[in-house]
Write a protein that holds these residues in place. Structure first.
Motif, PDB file in Angstrom:
ATOM      1  N   ALA A 183       0.819  -1.217   0.000  1.00  0.00           N
ATOM      2  CA  ALA A 183       0.000   0.000   0.000  1.00  0.00           C
ATOM      3  C   ALA A 183       0.849   1.261   0.000  1.00  0.00           C
ATOM      4  N   ARG A 184       2.029   1.191   0.646  1.00  0.00           N
ATOM      5  CA  ARG A 184       2.880   2.379   0.671  1.00  0.00           C
ATOM      6  C   ARG A 184       3.624   2.600  -0.637  1.00  0.00           C
ATOM      7  N   GLY A 185       3.681   1.582  -1.487  1.00  0.00           N
ATOM      8  CA  GLY A 185       4.401   1.708  -2.751  1.00  0.00           C
ATOM      9  C   GLY A 185       3.670   2.603  -3.729  1.00  0.00           C
ATOM     10  N   THR A 186       4.363   2.979  -4.783  1.00  0.00           N
ATOM     11  CA  THR A 186       3.774   3.814  -5.820  1.00  0.00           C
ATOM     12  C   THR A 186       2.884   2.946  -6.685  1.00  0.00           C
ATOM     13  N   GLY A 187       1.587   3.186  -6.649  1.00  0.00           N
ATOM     14  CA  GLY A 187       0.632   2.379  -7.386  1.00  0.00           C
ATOM     15  C   GLY A 187       0.593   0.976  -6.810  1.00  0.00           C
ATOM     16  N   SER A 188       0.717  -0.017  -7.693  1.00  0.00           N
ATOM     17  CA  SER A 188       0.684  -1.411  -7.257  1.00  0.00           C
ATOM     18  C   SER A 188       2.081  -1.975  -7.050  1.00  0.00           C
ATOM     19  N   SER A 189       3.146  -1.243  -7.358  1.00  0.00           N
ATOM     20  CA  SER A 189       4.517  -1.719  -7.203  1.00  0.00           C
ATOM     21  C   SER A 189       5.161  -1.066  -5.992  1.00  0.00           C
ATOM     22  N   ARG A 190       6.240  -1.667  -5.543  1.00  0.00           N
ATOM     23  CA  ARG A 190       6.938  -1.160  -4.378  1.00  0.00           C
ATOM     24  C   ARG A 190       8.060  -0.228  -4.806  1.00  0.00           C
ATOM     25  N   GLN A 191       8.401   0.646  -3.907  1.00  0.00           N
ATOM     26  CA  GLN A 191       9.500   1.560  -4.172  1.00  0.00           C
ATOM     27  C   GLN A 191      10.825   0.827  -3.947  1.00  0.00           C
ATOM     28  N   ASN A 192      11.718   0.974  -4.886  1.00  0.00           N
ATOM     29  CA  ASN A 192      13.031   0.344  -4.770  1.00  0.00           C
ATOM     30  C   ASN A 192      13.813   0.958  -3.613  1.00  0.00           C
ATOM     31  N   ASN A 193      14.503   0.111  -2.892  1.00  0.00           N
ATOM     32  CA  ASN A 193      15.249   0.579  -1.715  1.00  0.00           C
ATOM     33  C   ASN A 193      16.698   0.089  -1.690  1.00  0.00           C
ATOM     34  N   TRP A 194      17.153  -0.583  -2.758  1.00  0.00           N
ATOM     35  CA  TRP A 194      18.534  -1.059  -2.781  1.00  0.00           C
ATOM     36  C   TRP A 194      19.138  -0.768  -4.149  1.00  0.00           C
ATOM     37  N   PRO A 195      20.380  -0.306  -4.187  1.00  0.00           N
ATOM     38  CA  PRO A 195      21.271   0.035  -3.059  1.00  0.00           C
ATOM     39  C   PRO A 195      20.820   1.313  -2.359  1.00  0.00           C
ATOM     40  N   PRO A 196      21.081   1.394  -1.059  1.00  0.00           N
ATOM     41  CA  PRO A 196      20.635   2.574  -0.299  1.00  0.00           C
ATOM     42  C   PRO A 196      21.484   3.798  -0.623  1.00  0.00           C
ATOM     43  N   LEU A 197      21.106   4.488  -1.656  1.00  0.00           N
ATOM     44  CA  LEU A 197      21.860   5.666  -2.095  1.00  0.00           C
ATOM     45  C   LEU A 197      21.311   6.922  -1.422  1.00  0.00           C
ATOM     46  N   PRO A 198      22.137   7.934  -1.228  1.00  0.00           N
ATOM     47  CA  PRO A 198      21.640   9.194  -0.643  1.00  0.00           C
ATOM     48  C   PRO A 198      20.661   9.888  -1.585  1.00  0.00           C
ATOM     49  N   SER A 199      19.875  10.788  -1.023  1.00  0.00           N
ATOM     50  CA  SER A 199      18.826  11.454  -1.803  1.00  0.00           C
ATOM     51  C   SER A 199      19.405  12.383  -2.875  1.00  0.00           C
ATOM     52  N   PHE A 200      20.593  12.936  -2.640  1.00  0.00           N
ATOM     53  CA  PHE A 200      21.166  13.854  -3.626  1.00  0.00           C
ATOM     54  C   PHE A 200      21.809  13.123  -4.806  1.00  0.00           C
ATOM     55  N   CYS A 201      21.894  11.796  -4.740  1.00  0.00           N
ATOM     56  CA  CYS A 201      22.507  11.043  -5.832  1.00  0.00           C
ATOM     57  C   CYS A 201      21.573  11.060  -7.050  1.00  0.00           C
ATOM     58  N   PRO A 202      22.090  11.331  -8.238  1.00  0.00           N
ATOM     59  CA  PRO A 202      21.210  11.372  -9.425  1.00  0.00           C
ATOM     60  C   PRO A 202      20.658  10.008  -9.817  1.00  0.00           C
ATOM     61  N   VAL A 203      21.302   8.937  -9.406  1.00  0.00           N
ATOM     62  CA  VAL A 203      20.845   7.582  -9.713  1.00  0.00           C
ATOM     63  C   VAL A 203      20.124   7.014  -8.492  1.00  0.00           C
ATOM     64  N   GLY A 204      18.922   6.512  -8.695  1.00  0.00           N
ATOM     65  CA  GLY A 204      18.140   5.970  -7.588  1.00  0.00           C
ATOM     66  C   GLY A 204      18.374   4.485  -7.384  1.00  0.00           C
ATOM     67  N   PRO A 205      17.768   3.910  -6.364  1.00  0.00           N
ATOM     68  CA  PRO A 205      17.882   2.456  -6.133  1.00  0.00           C
ATOM     69  C   PRO A 205      17.300   1.661  -7.303  1.00  0.00           C
ATOM     70  N   CYS A 206      17.853   0.474  -7.492  1.00  0.00           N
ATOM     71  CA  CYS A 206      17.468  -0.370  -8.639  1.00  0.00           C
ATOM     72  C   CYS A 206      16.591  -1.551  -8.248  1.00  0.00           C
ATOM     73  N   PHE A 207      16.612  -1.971  -6.981  1.00  0.00           N
ATOM     74  CA  PHE A 207      15.878  -3.166  -6.567  1.00  0.00           C
ATOM     75  C   PHE A 207      15.116  -2.869  -5.285  1.00  0.00           C
ATOM     76  N   TYR A 208      14.094  -3.688  -5.086  1.00  0.00           N
ATOM     77  CA  TYR A 208      13.409  -3.688  -3.788  1.00  0.00           C
ATOM     78  C   TYR A 208      13.823  -4.944  -3.037  1.00  0.00           C
ATOM     79  N   GLN A 209      14.242  -4.776  -1.795  1.00  0.00           N
ATOM     80  CA  GLN A 209      14.715  -5.903  -1.000  1.00  0.00           C
ATOM     81  C   GLN A 209      14.323  -5.712   0.453  1.00  0.00           C
ATOM     82  N   ASP A 210      13.616  -6.685   0.979  1.00  0.00           N
ATOM     83  CA  ASP A 210      13.254  -6.711   2.401  1.00  0.00           C
ATOM     84  C   ASP A 210      13.101  -8.172   2.791  1.00  0.00           C
TER      85      ASP A 210
END
Length: 342
Positions: free
Chosen positions: A118-145
């Motif tokens: 439910a917290r994800g964007t739409g029906s998919s989850r937000q990627n959280n790996w690798p845990p990059l800082p917010s100022f990095c231009p490249v975001g996380p590529c995978f979701y892992q929990d």
């Protein structure tokens, strides 16, 4: 005497026990009663002794009833068989309670998983790996929990595999440092230093994508295809770990052969490279152990090669790009056949 031998008249109120002779005899206490006088006793001739009234005997003392006490220690009034049955029932109840608690934890994990959906964007989850800082231009590529997506039976194994991947990446970093130290004392080892940089840049992300993510997805969705992909790639990775441990000169690995060679050049550099060889040895041994561990769990999940083939066919035909390419190829073949027929 006729008065006492004849029946009195109905109206005559006469009491025979009020006769003077009877009342005189009852008032005289000089004569004993019949229970004290024995006329056949010849040992004491003479008149009977005067009557003496016996004093009334004291009533017996009242007895206090005994006080009933409750025993402080529990007593086992059953047989040995009954006690064994009670113990078996208790153990069964405890086992059922543990199973219910395990199911409750599993249900709680499922609820957390739904919340993450439910917290994800739409029906998919937000990627959280690798845990990059917010100022990095490249975001996380995978979701892992692991605590949410992996079954509780396999969480420990997947966690160990994740730490093993981190250990492999750290070993490659230390390998780069060892090759740099050898290059400082022997400039002819430039090829080894260059290959060490290449192995670090290449193997670190590729090992995560090629064998860690397949084993993660295999335990997450019980995927036979991902299990087979992991076995094939990780087996090749273990063989590469063995080559790293050997340390062939010029390959960019600080194994035992290169470490012993560096020990002749300089003792400090040789010690560093031999430490790296020890890490490579531990890495290879750990790889063999984890390969056997995952294979044993794979046999418990009920996966098979037939299921892997079915999953592969389903994924291939459900891929939009593959279907579009197949449609284009079919259209081109049909158009070529039609042009040739003309």
């Amino acid at each position: 005497m006729s008065k006492y031998t004849s029946f009195p008249e109905p109206g005559d109120d006469h009491n025979p026990f009020q006769d003077p002779s009877v009342t005189q005899h009852s008032s005289n206490t000089d004569y004993p009663t019949l229970d004290l006088y024995n006329p056949f006793d010849t040992r004491a001739p003479g008149p009977p002794p005067p009557y003496e009234a016996t004093p009334p005997s004291a009533p017996p003392p009242a007895q206090t009833p005994p006080i009933r006490t409750t025993p402080t220690e529990p007593r086992n009034y059953g047989s040995y068989g009954t006690q064994s049955a009670v113990n078996a029932t208790t153990a069964d109840l405890l086992r059922k309670q543990e199973e219910l608690e395990r199911k409750a934890r599993e249900l709680e994990r499922r609820e957390r998983e739904l919340d993450s959906h439910a917290r994800g964007t739409g029906s998919s989850r937000q990627n959280n790996w690798p845990p990059l800082p917010s100022f990095c231009p490249v975001g996380p590529c995978f979701y892992q929990d692991i605590n949410v997506e992996i079954n509780q039976r396999f969480q420990r194994t997947v966690t160990i595999m994740y730490y093993f991947w981190m250990f492999s990446a750290g070993t490659l970093i230390f390998n780069l440092i060892s090759c740099l130290a050898l290059f400082c004392v022997d400039v002819q080892n430039g090829v080894g230093l260059g290959l060490a940089i290449l192995w670090l840049v290449l193997f670190t992300p590729c090992s995560f994508v090629c064998w860690y993510r397949p084993v993660y997805k295999a335990f997450r969705s019980d995927s036979s295809f991902n299990f087979f992909a992991f076995f094939f790639i990780f087996f090749a990775q273990v063989i590469l770990y063995v080559l790293m441990t050997i340390g062939i000169p010029g390959w960019g690995f600080s194994g035992w052969i290169v470490g012993l060679y560096a020990l002749k050049k300089k003792v400090a550099v040789g010690v560093i490279m031999l430490l790296n060889a020890v890490l490579f040895t531990a890495q290879a041994a750990m790889g063999v152990v984890m390969l056997k561990k995952v294979h044993s769990l794979y046999r418990q999940t009920g996966a098979s090669f037939q299921k892997a083939q079915a999953e592969f066919a389903t994924e291939v035909f459900s891929n939009q790009a593959v279907r579009q390419a197949a449609a284009n190829a079919t259209a081109s073949a049909a158009q070529g056949a039609f042009t040739g027929a003309r």
